[in-house]
Scaffold this active site. Structure first.
Site, PDB file in Angstrom:
ATOM      1  CE1 TYR A 209      -3.995   2.102   0.714  1.00 53.12           C
ATOM      2  CE2 TYR A 209      -2.604   3.168   2.360  1.00 53.12           C
ATOM      3  CZ  TYR A 209      -3.757   3.143   1.596  1.00 53.12           C
ATOM      4  OH  TYR A 209      -4.670   4.165   1.720  1.00 53.12           O
TER       5      TYR A 209
ATOM      6  CE  LYS B  99      -3.617   4.836  -1.652  1.00 53.78           C
ATOM      7  NZ  LYS B  99      -4.691   5.397  -2.481  1.00 53.78           N
TER       8      LYS B  99
HETATM    9  P1  NAP Z   1     -13.336   2.457   0.932  1.00 52.09           P
HETATM   10  O1  NAP Z   1     -14.379   2.892   1.917  1.00 52.09           O
HETATM   11  O2  NAP Z   1     -12.902   1.030   0.928  1.00 52.09           O
HETATM   12  O3  NAP Z   1     -13.861   2.866  -0.546  1.00 52.09           O
HETATM   13  C1  NAP Z   1     -13.129   2.532  -1.691  1.00 52.09           C
HETATM   14  C2  NAP Z   1     -14.100   2.334  -2.848  1.00 52.09           C
HETATM   15  O4  NAP Z   1     -13.330   1.942  -3.992  1.00 52.09           O
HETATM   16  C3  NAP Z   1     -15.117   1.219  -2.599  1.00 52.09           C
HETATM   17  O5  NAP Z   1     -16.405   1.604  -3.060  1.00 52.09           O
HETATM   18  C4  NAP Z   1     -14.550   0.065  -3.396  1.00 52.09           C
HETATM   19  O6  NAP Z   1     -15.542  -0.862  -3.795  1.00 52.09           O
HETATM   20  C5  NAP Z   1     -13.961   0.793  -4.583  1.00 52.09           C
HETATM   21  N1  NAP Z   1     -13.004  -0.021  -5.312  1.00 52.09           N
HETATM   22  C6  NAP Z   1     -12.204  -1.014  -4.833  1.00 52.09           C
HETATM   23  N2  NAP Z   1     -11.503  -1.557  -5.829  1.00 52.09           N
HETATM   24  C7  NAP Z   1     -11.857  -0.918  -6.976  1.00 52.09           C
HETATM   25  C8  NAP Z   1     -11.496  -1.050  -8.340  1.00 52.09           C
HETATM   26  N3  NAP Z   1     -10.639  -1.992  -8.752  1.00 52.09           N
HETATM   27  N4  NAP Z   1     -12.056  -0.211  -9.245  1.00 52.09           N
HETATM   28  C9  NAP Z   1     -12.970   0.707  -8.855  1.00 52.09           C
HETATM   29  N5  NAP Z   1     -13.368   0.878  -7.594  1.00 52.09           N
HETATM   30  C10 NAP Z   1     -12.821   0.067  -6.649  1.00 52.09           C
HETATM   31  O7  NAP Z   1     -12.013   3.318   1.078  1.00 52.09           O
HETATM   32  P2  NAP Z   1     -11.798   4.828   1.571  1.00 52.09           P
HETATM   33  O8  NAP Z   1     -11.317   4.780   2.959  1.00 52.09           O
HETATM   34  O9  NAP Z   1     -12.951   5.667   1.205  1.00 52.09           O
HETATM   35  O10 NAP Z   1     -10.537   5.216   0.666  1.00 52.09           O
HETATM   36  C11 NAP Z   1     -10.638   5.944  -0.541  1.00 52.09           C
HETATM   37  C12 NAP Z   1      -9.231   6.300  -0.993  1.00 52.09           C
HETATM   38  O11 NAP Z   1      -8.569   7.057   0.030  1.00 52.09           O
HETATM   39  C13 NAP Z   1      -8.347   5.076  -1.237  1.00 52.09           C
HETATM   40  O12 NAP Z   1      -7.504   5.306  -2.338  1.00 52.09           O
HETATM   41  C14 NAP Z   1      -7.535   4.990   0.024  1.00 52.09           C
HETATM   42  O13 NAP Z   1      -6.320   4.331  -0.175  1.00 52.09           O
HETATM   43  C15 NAP Z   1      -7.339   6.454   0.344  1.00 52.09           C
HETATM   44  N6  NAP Z   1      -6.986   6.728   1.738  1.00 52.09           N
HETATM   45  C16 NAP Z   1      -7.842   6.364   2.741  1.00 52.09           C
HETATM   46  C17 NAP Z   1      -7.470   6.644   4.059  1.00 52.09           C
HETATM   47  C18 NAP Z   1      -8.347   6.279   5.225  1.00 52.09           C
HETATM   48  O14 NAP Z   1      -7.893   6.461   6.358  1.00 52.09           O
HETATM   49  N7  NAP Z   1      -9.567   5.810   5.003  1.00 52.09           N
HETATM   50  C19 NAP Z   1      -6.255   7.268   4.323  1.00 52.09           C
HETATM   51  C20 NAP Z   1      -5.434   7.628   3.267  1.00 52.09           C
HETATM   52  C21 NAP Z   1      -5.809   7.353   1.970  1.00 52.09           C
HETATM   53  P3  NAP Z   1     -15.724  -2.205  -2.882  1.00 52.09           P
HETATM   54  O15 NAP Z   1     -16.057  -1.733  -1.495  1.00 52.09           O
HETATM   55  O16 NAP Z   1     -16.850  -2.924  -3.540  1.00 52.09           O
HETATM   56  O17 NAP Z   1     -14.404  -2.921  -2.940  1.00 52.09           O
END
Ligand code: NAP
Length: 246
Positions: A154, A158
Site C-alpha cells: 500500500y 501511494k
Molecule cells: P473504501 O471505503 O474502501 O472505498 C473505496 C471504494 O473503492 C469502494 O467503493 C470500493 O468498492 C472501490 N473499489 C475497490 N476496488 C476498486 C477497483 N478496482 N475499481 C474501482 N473501484 C474500486 O475506502 P476509503 O477509505 O474511502 O478510501 C478511498 C481512498 O482514500 C483510497 O484510495 C484509500 O487508499 C485512500 N486513503 C484512505 C485513508 C483512510 O484512512 N480511510 C487514508 C489515506 C488514503 P468495494 O467496497 O466494492 O471494494
C-alpha cells in the site's frame, strides 16, 4: 458555487471518501460520474446526487482493467461531453508484514491503487489535451511519506502516485492540465473501521490534533484543487492528516 457546470469523474465513489468527494463537488455545482466496481452502491450515490438537483450517472469500473477504463471514459463523455476533473480515488489494502506478504497481495494493491490511476489518468489526459484544460487529483496517503508496518504494498502504491502526479504535471502543463495529489492521514471509513481498537488508539496518540479525519476533510482539499482558486497549483501534494506527518 466553486465548481458550477464542471463535469467530474470520481473512481471508487460508491462509498467512503470517494462518495464524500462526489457529494461535496455536486454541492459546489458539478455533475458527477460515479465509477466503482460496486455498481449497486454507485447507483445509490448517483441517485442521491440527482435528487440534490445535479446530473449524475453510475458507471461500472474496475480501474485495473484497461477495457473497463476505456469504456467508462467513453460512457462519461457520451453523457457529459467534456471531462473537467478526474479524481483517482479507488484504492484497496491487503496488509501483512513483508515476509508474509503474498505476491498476489502485492500485485492486487499495486494493480488497483497505482496501475488503476495510471490507466485512468492516461484516458483523462487524452480527453483533456484536446480540451486544453483539466484537473487530475489523486488520493495518496500519509504512509507514502512515512511508511507503515504491514503496508509495504500500500505504501509503495501511494508513493508511486506522487511520482505519477508530478510527471503528469510536468508533461501536460503546457496543455492546460493540472495534476495534484491529496495525502490523507487516518480517515474514518470502512477501510479503517476494520482496524483493532488498540491500533486506532495508538494512531490517535500520534496525531497532534488528537482526532481522526473525516471524509469531508479530504473533500475540502479536493474541491479546492478542483476549483479556479487552485489554477496556479500543479505537481503538489496537500497533506490532510491532523499534523501526523509534517
Ligand atoms: P473504501 O471505503 O474502501 O472505498 C473505496 C471504494 O473503492 C469502494 O467503493 C470500493 O468498492 C472501490 N473499489 C475497490 N476496488 C476498486 C477497483 N478496482 N475499481 C474501482 N473501484 C474500486 O475506502 P476509503 O477509505 O474511502 O478510501 C478511498 C481512498 O482514500 C483510497 O484510495 C484509500 O487508499 C485512500 N486513503 C484512505 C485513508 C483512510 O484512512 N480511510 C487514508 C489515506 C488514503 P468495494 O467496497 O466494492 O471494494
Amino acid at each position: 458555487m466553486r465548481l458550477e457546470g464542471k463535469k467530474a469523474l470520481i473512481t471508487g465513489a460508491a462509498q467512503g471518501i470517494g462518495k464524500a468527494i462526489a457529494l461535496g463537488m455536486a454541492k459546489e455545482g458539478a455533475d458527477i460520474g460515479i465509477a466503482d466496481v460496486n455498481i449497486e452502491s454507485a447507483e445509490k450515490t448517483a441517485q442521491e446526487i440527482r435528487e440534490s438537483g445535479r446530473k449524475s450517472i453510475s458507471i461500472k469500473l474496475d480501474v485495473s482493467k484497461q477495457g473497463d477504463v476505456s469504456s467508462a471514459f467513453a460512457t462519461f463523455i457520451k453523457e457529459f461531453g467534456v471531462l473537467d476533473i478526474l479524481v483517482n480515488n479507488a484504492g484497496i489494502t491487503k496488509d501483512n508484514v513483508l515476509l508474509r506478504m503474498k505476491e498476489e497481495d502485492w500485485d492486487a494493491v499495486l494493480n488497483i491503487n497505482l496501475k488503476g490511476s495510471f490507466l485512468c489518468s492516461k484516458e483523462a489526459v487524452k480527453i483533456m489535451t484536446k480540451q486544453r484544460s483539466g484537473k487530475i487529483i489523486s488520493i495518496s496517503s500519509v504512509v507514502a511519506f512515512m511508511g507503515n508496518p504491514g503496508q509495504a504494498n500500500y505504501s509503495a502504491s501511494k508513493a508511486g502516485l506522487i511520482g505519477l502526479t508530478k510527471t503528469i504535471a510536468k508533461e501536460y502543463a503546457s496543455r492546460g492540465i493540472r495534476a495534484n495529489a491529496v495525502a490523507p492521514g487516518f480517515i474514518q471509513t470502512a477501510m479503517t473501521d476494520v482496524l483493532p481498537d488498540a491500533v486506532k488508539d495508538e494512531m490517535k496518540r500520534a496525531i497532534p490534533l488528537g482526532q481522526f479525519g473525516t471524509p469531508e476533510d479530504v473533500t475540502n482539499a479536493v474541491i479546492f484543487l478542483s476549483s479556479k482558486e487552485a489554477d496556479y497549483i500543479t505537481g503538489q501534494v496537500i497533506h490532510v492528516n491532523g499534523g501526523m506527518y509534517m
